[in-house]
Design a protein around this motif. Structure first.
Motif, PDB file in Angstrom:
ATOM      1  N   GLN A  85       0.947  -1.142   0.073  1.00  0.00           N
ATOM      2  CA  GLN A  85      -0.020   0.096   0.053  1.00  0.00           C
ATOM      3  C   GLN A  85       1.014   1.324  -0.043  1.00  0.00           C
ATOM      4  O   GLN A  85       2.082   0.961  -0.043  1.00  0.00           O
ATOM      5  N   LYS A  86       0.325   2.417   0.061  1.00  0.00           N
ATOM      6  CA  LYS A  86       1.002   3.876  -0.347  1.00  0.00           C
ATOM      7  C   LYS A  86       2.145   3.720   0.763  1.00  0.00           C
ATOM      8  O   LYS A  86       3.307   4.264   0.603  1.00  0.00           O
ATOM      9  N   LYS A  87       1.580   3.450   1.952  1.00  0.00           N
ATOM     10  CA  LYS A  87       2.690   3.680   3.238  1.00  0.00           C
ATOM     11  C   LYS A  87       2.777   2.138   3.865  1.00  0.00           C
ATOM     12  O   LYS A  87       1.780   1.603   4.542  1.00  0.00           O
ATOM     13  N   GLY A  88       4.010   1.402   3.961  1.00  0.00           N
ATOM     14  CA  GLY A  88       4.003   0.236   4.385  1.00  0.00           C
ATOM     15  C   GLY A  88       3.462  -0.790   3.852  1.00  0.00           C
ATOM     16  O   GLY A  88       3.101  -0.745   2.656  1.00  0.00           O
ATOM     17  N   LYS A 145      -3.121  -3.223  10.057  1.00  0.00           N
ATOM     18  CA  LYS A 145      -2.357  -2.181   9.203  1.00  0.00           C
ATOM     19  C   LYS A 145      -2.715  -1.572   8.178  1.00  0.00           C
ATOM     20  O   LYS A 145      -1.959  -1.208   7.139  1.00  0.00           O
ATOM     21  N   ALA A 146      -4.096  -1.609   7.789  1.00  0.00           N
ATOM     22  CA  ALA A 146      -4.808  -0.976   6.713  1.00  0.00           C
ATOM     23  C   ALA A 146      -4.801   0.584   6.841  1.00  0.00           C
ATOM     24  O   ALA A 146      -4.716   1.203   7.880  1.00  0.00           O
ATOM     25  N   LEU A 147      -4.281   1.107   5.797  1.00  0.00           N
ATOM     26  CA  LEU A 147      -4.409   2.734   5.652  1.00  0.00           C
ATOM     27  C   LEU A 147      -5.705   3.394   6.123  1.00  0.00           C
ATOM     28  O   LEU A 147      -5.929   4.497   6.601  1.00  0.00           O
ATOM     29  N   SER A 148      -6.676   2.556   5.769  1.00  0.00           N
ATOM     30  CA  SER A 148      -8.298   3.241   6.108  1.00  0.00           C
ATOM     31  C   SER A 148      -9.237   1.870   6.534  1.00  0.00           C
ATOM     32  O   SER A 148      -8.984   0.816   6.281  1.00  0.00           O
ATOM     33  N   ARG A 151     -10.259   0.288   3.184  1.00  0.00           N
ATOM     34  CA  ARG A 151      -9.164  -0.860   2.668  1.00  0.00           C
ATOM     35  C   ARG A 151      -9.478  -2.075   3.701  1.00  0.00           C
ATOM     36  O   ARG A 151      -9.447  -3.118   2.951  1.00  0.00           O
ATOM     37  N   VAL A 152      -9.572  -1.983   4.777  1.00  0.00           N
ATOM     38  CA  VAL A 152     -10.013  -3.124   5.601  1.00  0.00           C
ATOM     39  C   VAL A 152     -11.448  -3.650   4.978  1.00  0.00           C
ATOM     40  O   VAL A 152     -11.224  -4.951   4.704  1.00  0.00           O
ATOM     41  N   LYS A 153     -12.381  -2.796   4.902  1.00  0.00           N
ATOM     42  CA  LYS A 153     -13.400  -3.455   4.352  1.00  0.00           C
ATOM     43  C   LYS A 153     -13.575  -4.019   2.959  1.00  0.00           C
ATOM     44  O   LYS A 153     -13.992  -5.075   2.607  1.00  0.00           O
TER      45      LYS A 153
END
Length: 159
Positions: A85-88, A145-148, A151-153
């Protein structure tokens, strides 16, 4: 898995040599565990798949708790993977249990212990990342560790 703590050049060299020896002795590659085929391929970080039967291996690759809150044992199959993902990296865990009753107990334990008994699933953690999970019959899917929340859903909708 072969690990050497603390890692230094001598241990790293010995581990590589041992791994090469083991790999050379495998004459025929067997089929991959079917649970691995349930993972999406898009954005999968190369070399990140981990297949295991013991919660210590989960904690070795992505620490979640000192105790076995997901009830992972030699009757379960588990796979862990990292997604770019964009970060990590977002971390996805799938666990298949011997029966739905055991899966339900493990999922409730996860909600109570890891998500701290809140009704918020997914939940934003103190580090700013999002974590959430879902159960479907004998399968539990967890995203760390999802950014939002989205993203988890989105990831959980694939299981």
């Amino acid at each position: 898995s072969i690990l050497g703590y603390p890692e230094d050049e001598e241990k790293k060299g010995a581990i590589i040599k041992l791994g090469q020896h083991i790999a050379a002795s495998i004459l025929k590659e067997g089929p991959k565990p079917s649970i691995m085929s349930r993972l999406p391929h898009k954005n999968l970080a190369q070399g990140s798949l981990r297949y295991f039967f013991h919660y210590i291996w989960l904690n070795n690759h992505h620490f979640i708790s000192d105790s076995n809150i997901l009830l992972i044992d030699d009757t379960t199959e588990a796979v862990l993977a990292r997604y770019k993902q964009k970060k990590g990296s977002m971390v996805v865990l799938l666990v298949v249990y011997r029966d739905s009753k055991r899966a339900e107990a493990a999922f409730q334990n996860f909600l109570e212990v890891y998500l701290e008994g809140t009704d918020n699933n997914p939940k934003q953690e103190k580090n700013g990342y999002w974590t959430g999970g879902k159960r479907s019959d004998r399968l539990i899917a967890v995203v760390f560790k999802a950014l939002s929340e989205k993203r988890v859903k989105d990831m959980l909708s694939k299981f």
